[in-house]
Design a protein around this motif. Structure first.
Motif, PDB file in Angstrom:
ATOM      1  N   ALA A   5       0.842  -1.203   0.000  1.00  0.00           N
ATOM      2  CA  ALA A   5       0.000   0.000   0.000  1.00  0.00           C
ATOM      3  C   ALA A   5       0.872   1.245   0.000  1.00  0.00           C
ATOM      4  CB  ALA A   5      -0.895  -0.007   1.231  1.00  0.00           C
ATOM      5  N   GLU A   6       1.989   1.122   0.682  1.00  0.00           N
ATOM      6  CA  GLU A   6       2.863   2.291   0.763  1.00  0.00           C
ATOM      7  C   GLU A   6       3.386   2.674  -0.611  1.00  0.00           C
ATOM      8  OE1 GLU A   6       6.487   4.416   2.181  1.00  0.00           O
ATOM      9  OE2 GLU A   6       6.688   2.316   2.796  1.00  0.00           O
ATOM     10  N   GLU A   7       3.705   1.630  -1.380  1.00  0.00           N
ATOM     11  CA  GLU A   7       4.259   1.897  -2.703  1.00  0.00           C
ATOM     12  C   GLU A   7       3.209   2.444  -3.665  1.00  0.00           C
ATOM     13  OE1 GLU A   7       6.435  -1.813  -3.534  1.00  0.00           O
ATOM     14  OE2 GLU A   7       8.052  -0.429  -4.030  1.00  0.00           O
ATOM     15  N   SER A   8       1.966   2.021  -3.449  1.00  0.00           N
ATOM     16  CA  SER A   8       0.937   2.479  -4.383  1.00  0.00           C
ATOM     17  C   SER A   8       0.483   3.902  -4.083  1.00  0.00           C
ATOM     18  CB  SER A   8      -0.257   1.526  -4.367  1.00  0.00           C
ATOM     19  OG  SER A   8      -0.844   1.572  -3.094  1.00  0.00           O
ATOM     20  N   ALA A   9       0.798   4.387  -2.879  1.00  0.00           N
ATOM     21  CA  ALA A   9       0.378   5.750  -2.552  1.00  0.00           C
ATOM     22  C   ALA A   9       1.229   6.764  -3.292  1.00  0.00           C
ATOM     23  CB  ALA A   9       0.519   5.971  -1.053  1.00  0.00           C
ATOM     24  N   VAL A  10       0.570   7.820  -3.695  1.00  0.00           N
ATOM     25  CA  VAL A  10       1.305   8.902  -4.332  1.00  0.00           C
ATOM     26  C   VAL A  10       1.984   9.700  -3.230  1.00  0.00           C
ATOM     27  CG1 VAL A  10       1.025  11.061  -5.591  1.00  0.00           C
ATOM     28  CG2 VAL A  10      -0.232   9.033  -6.291  1.00  0.00           C
ATOM     29  N   LYS A  11       3.257   9.970  -3.419  1.00  0.00           N
ATOM     30  CA  LYS A  11       3.978  10.719  -2.377  1.00  0.00           C
ATOM     31  C   LYS A  11       3.893  12.204  -2.686  1.00  0.00           C
ATOM     32  CE  LYS A  11       7.102   7.601  -0.227  1.00  0.00           C
ATOM     33  NZ  LYS A  11       6.571   6.379  -0.814  1.00  0.00           N
ATOM     34  N   VAL A  12       3.509  12.949  -1.670  1.00  0.00           N
ATOM     35  CA  VAL A  12       3.382  14.390  -1.868  1.00  0.00           C
ATOM     36  C   VAL A  12       4.237  15.108  -0.836  1.00  0.00           C
ATOM     37  CG1 VAL A  12       1.812  16.353  -1.918  1.00  0.00           C
ATOM     38  CG2 VAL A  12       1.042  14.141  -2.766  1.00  0.00           C
ATOM     39  N   CYS A  13       5.072  15.987  -1.293  1.00  0.00           N
ATOM     40  CA  CYS A  13       5.857  16.777  -0.356  1.00  0.00           C
ATOM     41  C   CYS A  13       5.724  18.255  -0.698  1.00  0.00           C
ATOM     42  CB  CYS A  13       7.322  16.362  -0.371  1.00  0.00           C
ATOM     43  SG  CYS A  13       8.163  16.814  -1.876  1.00  0.00           S
ATOM     44  N   VAL A  14       6.033  19.079   0.262  1.00  0.00           N
ATOM     45  CA  VAL A  14       5.959  20.521   0.038  1.00  0.00           C
ATOM     46  C   VAL A  14       7.349  21.081   0.261  1.00  0.00           C
ATOM     47  CG1 VAL A  14       5.020  22.692   0.930  1.00  0.00           C
ATOM     48  CG2 VAL A  14       3.536  20.693   0.702  1.00  0.00           C
ATOM     49  N   ARG A  15       7.751  21.972  -0.621  1.00  0.00           N
ATOM     50  CA  ARG A  15       9.044  22.615  -0.428  1.00  0.00           C
ATOM     51  C   ARG A  15       8.830  24.110  -0.262  1.00  0.00           C
ATOM     52  NH1 ARG A  15      14.569  23.049  -4.080  1.00  0.00           N
ATOM     53  NH2 ARG A  15      15.873  23.170  -2.229  1.00  0.00           N
ATOM     54  N   VAL A  16       9.370  24.632   0.811  1.00  0.00           N
ATOM     55  CA  VAL A  16       9.219  26.062   1.069  1.00  0.00           C
ATOM     56  C   VAL A  16      10.426  26.790   0.497  1.00  0.00           C
ATOM     57  CG1 VAL A  16       8.933  27.820   2.844  1.00  0.00           C
ATOM     58  CG2 VAL A  16       7.982  25.518   3.190  1.00  0.00           C
ATOM     59  N   VAL A 316       5.543  11.005  -7.495  1.00  0.00           N
ATOM     60  CA  VAL A 316       5.927  11.933  -6.443  1.00  0.00           C
ATOM     61  C   VAL A 316       5.512  13.328  -6.897  1.00  0.00           C
ATOM     62  CG1 VAL A 316       7.898  13.101  -5.403  1.00  0.00           C
ATOM     63  CG2 VAL A 316       7.868  10.609  -5.517  1.00  0.00           C
ATOM     64  N   ILE A 317       4.844  14.038  -6.015  1.00  0.00           N
ATOM     65  CA  ILE A 317       4.479  15.417  -6.358  1.00  0.00           C
ATOM     66  C   ILE A 317       5.200  16.350  -5.392  1.00  0.00           C
ATOM     67  CG2 ILE A 317       2.592  17.077  -6.596  1.00  0.00           C
ATOM     68  CD1 ILE A 317       0.739  14.756  -7.235  1.00  0.00           C
ATOM     69  N   ILE A 318       5.973  17.263  -5.952  1.00  0.00           N
ATOM     70  CA  ILE A 318       6.662  18.251  -5.124  1.00  0.00           C
ATOM     71  C   ILE A 318       5.914  19.562  -5.297  1.00  0.00           C
ATOM     72  CG2 ILE A 318       8.836  19.454  -4.691  1.00  0.00           C
ATOM     73  CD1 ILE A 318      10.210  17.130  -6.289  1.00  0.00           C
ATOM     74  N   CYS A 319       5.327  20.046  -4.210  1.00  0.00           N
ATOM     75  CA  CYS A 319       4.611  21.318  -4.303  1.00  0.00           C
ATOM     76  C   CYS A 319       5.505  22.403  -3.735  1.00  0.00           C
ATOM     77  CB  CYS A 319       3.306  21.257  -3.512  1.00  0.00           C
ATOM     78  SG  CYS A 319       2.131  20.154  -4.287  1.00  0.00           S
ATOM     79  N   THR A 320       5.752  23.401  -4.538  1.00  0.00           N
ATOM     80  CA  THR A 320       6.630  24.477  -4.071  1.00  0.00           C
ATOM     81  C   THR A 320       5.781  25.670  -3.649  1.00  0.00           C
ATOM     82  OG1 THR A 320       6.844  25.200  -6.354  1.00  0.00           O
ATOM     83  CG2 THR A 320       8.583  23.801  -5.525  1.00  0.00           C
ATOM     84  N   ILE A 321       6.138  26.226  -2.514  1.00  0.00           N
ATOM     85  CA  ILE A 321       5.366  27.383  -2.016  1.00  0.00           C
ATOM     86  C   ILE A 321       6.313  28.458  -1.496  1.00  0.00           C
ATOM     87  CG2 ILE A 321       3.356  26.017  -1.347  1.00  0.00           C
ATOM     88  CD1 ILE A 321       4.417  26.375   1.611  1.00  0.00           C
ATOM     89  N   THR A 322       5.750  29.631  -1.326  1.00  0.00           N
ATOM     90  CA  THR A 322       6.507  30.690  -0.648  1.00  0.00           C
ATOM     91  C   THR A 322       5.656  31.225   0.493  1.00  0.00           C
ATOM     92  OG1 THR A 322       7.185  32.987  -0.830  1.00  0.00           O
ATOM     93  CG2 THR A 322       5.843  32.141  -2.631  1.00  0.00           C
ATOM     94  N   MET A 323       6.322  31.473   1.590  1.00  0.00           N
ATOM     95  CA  MET A 323       5.602  31.919   2.786  1.00  0.00           C
ATOM     96  C   MET A 323       5.049  33.327   2.604  1.00  0.00           C
ATOM     97  SD  MET A 323       5.631  29.588   5.046  1.00  0.00           S
ATOM     98  CE  MET A 323       6.470  28.262   5.883  1.00  0.00           C
TER      99      MET A 323
END
Ligand code: ADP
Ligand code: MG
Length: 717
Positions: A5-16, A316-323
């Protein structure tokens, strides 16, 4: 192959992203410190309102502004890249508003390499862990802008919109997309750079475009177990194909704008369609309750990356944000949360059809290997040949040297023979061996035996043959003197002795002494042996000389032909020079002519100017003249009109006068008639009435009136 299940999940991270200069400046300029909208820890982000948490979002990982791209890569991207080498499809998306750090994260810079270069290194590193496998790697790089897919690895002028198609096996592919084979990270990166260069080429509004376009850098990995060489090269190992997609998306602010103002989307602005559809597809896939049709086909991006969205891929989805942003960051975080719920079904795909490139290349490699072997055996043969040739050459050199030495020795030997003669008998005058000896043999015809004659001949020939070496030897003073032989000595055979004629006190044949004779005979025998040897040598030397002569002649012929060619070329050059000169002359002439023509044109131009000036002045004059004429005519006309009027007036007056006169005459006529009537009455009373009536008739009255009128008109006209 099923996965956890872990492998099938889409990994999402946020980068500030750290605050950039512009934002820092804005903060510094504001008297009030910039509001803090967000607070983050390793796994979550909280929205703050006056320091109070209002919303919280959790992800697989949140990378703070102080964490490097490498941190991020190691944590979240590396496992995916490694599993791509193992045969799983993998996709990494960078999502976020413009200038939030997507490109910084994916591409990076020279100093801070991004996910793409790090992944390329990783792939080749990982391959080393699988020595029993062989790989074939290809890369492609495409851009989706305004719903048009183009190939970034193709030169700009050749770029054309590409079609997205579905293969028979349901695989989605981009038709005509270039796929370049790569064998090392540097090679893969060189294609990335080429793509980047193509993307930036000639775009004046680059930022605008890059924030609106999506790029997909893709590596296609084919692998299979190496076949056992013992079992032959054609074992049918299954080929595993996987895709590694590294995606830099368009700025996400456009997606939210699109969401808010659907109208804009409808206006035919395709730019946002892909991002909009991506959000929709992810939303659909993340909602457990929604099953059924997913609208991948609504945009190019979702179509091309169909596998990575709820399909056969690790994502893997890397979401980039700015504070520093509130709205945009919130929208990105919401997207990330939705994506987190999406599930994929990654598995290793094996293909066994002959279409797999790896198989084709494998066969080609076998073929090439065979050809290489052939070539190397040929090379081997060539090398052996070369070796033996060089050996031969060495031998030849050695032989040549030996021969030269022998010539020298023989010369010495010959001289040694003659040196038996007493030195004081040697005259100063120099004679040639051959000439002298032949002459000598002539003078002693009686004494000369067969062997002596041949000896003389032999020496005469030897002299010829050895002319080259003699020239050298003659320089040697000591040696030179020995070449001088006494005029008066001759070799005789009848007594078996070398006998001097004339003065022979020092070297006389002691005819009485048998011992001495035997001695001399022995020496003669020796000398004869030596002579024969020398003869053989001389013959071979003559052969060589002949050869050399031939070679020299050939060389001379070559030189002659070269000279001829040189002469020809000189001729040609001279001709060419003459041509150039004549062309230059013609050019000069033409230049002169042109200049003349230009001068002519200028003077003509001048003339034309003058003529024009004259023309215009004439025109002016003419106009003036015409005007004057017109005025004159007008005046004349006016005057004529006035005259006419005057005449009319006069006519009127005359008419009036005439009618007045007529009136007057009428009155006169009446008066006359009255008087006539009176007169008639009077005459009636004075005389007979018949006579009187006859003398005054109406016709006489009329003529009277007429006379009165005409006399009047004459007076008035
Ligand atoms: P995007 O591709 O999302 O539009 P960029 O990657 O071009 O944004 O980033 C915008 C600017 O911010 C660039 O100048 C980039 O160097 C800088 N930047 C982005 N992320 C970071 C980071 N994590 N650390 C330092 N600078 C960054
Ligand atoms: Mg960018």
């Amino acid at each position: 192959m099923s996965v956890s299940a872990e492998e099938s999940a889409v990994k999402v991270c946020v980068r500030v992203r750290p605050l950039i200069e512009r934002e820092e400046r804005a903060t510094a300029e504001d008297s009030v410190p910039a509001p803090l909208y967000w607070k983050a820890d390793r796994k979550s982000i909280h929205q703050l309102d006056d320091g109070v948490t209002t919303k919280s979002f959790s992800y697989d990982r949140v990378f703070s502004s102080s964490e490097t791209t490498n941190h991020l890569y190691q944590d979240i991207a590396k496992p995916l890249v490694v599993s791509a080498v193992e045969g799983y499809n993998g996709t990494i998306f960078a999502y976020g508003q413009t200038s939030s750090g997507k490109t910084f994260t994916m591409m990076g810079s020279k100093l801070v390499p991004g996910v793409i270069p790090l992944s390329m290194e990783e792939v080749f590193q990982t391959i080393q862990n699988y020595p029993q496998k062989e790989f074939l790697l290809r890369v492609s790089y495409m851009e989706i802008y305004n719903e048009t897919v183009t190939d970034l690895l193709v030169d700009n002028w050749k770029r054309k919109p590409l079609e997205v198609r579905e293969a028979l096996n349901k695989n989605i592919y981009v038709a005509d997309l270039t796929e370049e084979l790569v064998t090392c990270p540097a090679q893969a990166l060189s294609w990335v750079f080429k793509g980047e260069k193509n993307r930036h080429y000639g775009k004046t509004k680059m930022n605008e475009r890059s924030s609106r376009s999506h790029t997909i850098f893709r590596m296609i990995l084919e692998s299979r177990e190496k076949s056992d060489p013992a079992s032959g090269d054609n074992s049918e190992g299954a080929i595993i194909v996987s895709h590694l997609n590294l995606v830099d998306l368009a700025g996400s602010e456009r997606a939210s704008q699109t969401g808010a103002e659907g109208a804009r989307f409808k206006e035919g602005c395709n730019i946002n369609r892909s991002l909009f559809t991506l959000a929709q597809v992810i939303k659909k896939l993340s909602d457990e309750s929604q099953r059924g049709f997913t609208n991948y086909r609504d945009s190019k991006l979702t179509r091309i990356l169909q596998n990575s969205l709820g399909g056969n891929a690790k994502t893997v989805i890397i979401c980039t944000i700015t504070m520093a942003a509130l709205e945009e960051t919130l929208s990105t975080l919401q997207f990330a949360s939705t994506a987190k719920k999406m599930k994929n079904d990654p598995h290793v795909t094996e293909v066994s059809d002959d279409g797999a490139l790896l198989k084709r290349y494998r066969n080609e490699i076998v073929d090439l290997k065979r050809r290489l072997q052939e070539v190397s055996s040929v090379t081997h043969v060539t090398a052996t040949e070369k070796e033996s040739l060089s050996q031969l050459l060495q031998e030849k050199d050695q032989l040549q040297k030996e021969q030269q030495d022998r010539i020298k020795n023989l010369t010495k030997l010959l001289v040694t023979g003659s040196s038996l003669m007493p030195a004081k008998k040697i005259p100063k005058r120099r004679v040639t061996w051959g000439g002298k000896l032949v002459r000598l043999s002539g003078t002693t015809e009686r004494d000369v035996g067969q062997s002596d004659l041949s000896f003389a001949e032999h020496f005469s020939r030897k002299r010829k043959a050895d002319s080259s070496s003699m020239e050298l030897l003659e320089e040697d003073e000591e040696f030179d003197s020995r070449w001088e032989i006494p005029e008066d000595y001759s070799f005789t055979t009848d007594t078996g002795s070398v006998r001097a004629r004339g003065d022979s006190s020092d070297f006389v044949s002691p005819s009485g002494s048998g011992q001495k004779e035997a001695d001399l005979e022995r020496r003669l025998e020796e000398e004869r042996g030596e002579r024969e040897e020398a003869q053989a040598n001389v013959a071979s030397l003559e052969g060589r000389l002949e050869e050399e002569r031939g070679e020299r002649e050939e060389a001379q012929a070559n030189v002659a032909s070269l000279e001829g060619r040189l002469e020809e070329e000189r001729g040609e050059r001279e001709e060419a020079q003459a041509n150039v000169a004549s062309l230059e002359g013609r050019l000069e002439e033409e230049r002169g002519e042109r200049e003349e023509a230009q001068a002519n044109v200028a003077s003509l131009e001048e003339e034309r100017g003058e003529a024009q000036a004259r023309l215009s002045s004439l025109q002016k004059e003419w106009q003036l003249h015409l005007q004057q004429q017109v005025e004159l005519l007008a005046r004349e006309k006016r005057e004529a009109w006035e005259e006419v009027e005057r005449l009319e007036q006069r006519a009127l007056e005359l008419e009036v006068q005439r009618s007045a006169q007529a009136q007057e005459q009428q009155e006169q006529v009446q008066m006359l008639e009255l008087r006539l009537a009176d007169l008639q009455e009077q005459s009636h009373t004075e005389a007979g009435p018949d006579e009187q009536v006859c003398s005054i008739t109406p016709s006489s009255t009329a003529s009277l009136i007429h006379r009165a009128c005409s006399s009047d008109s004459i007076t008035h006209s």
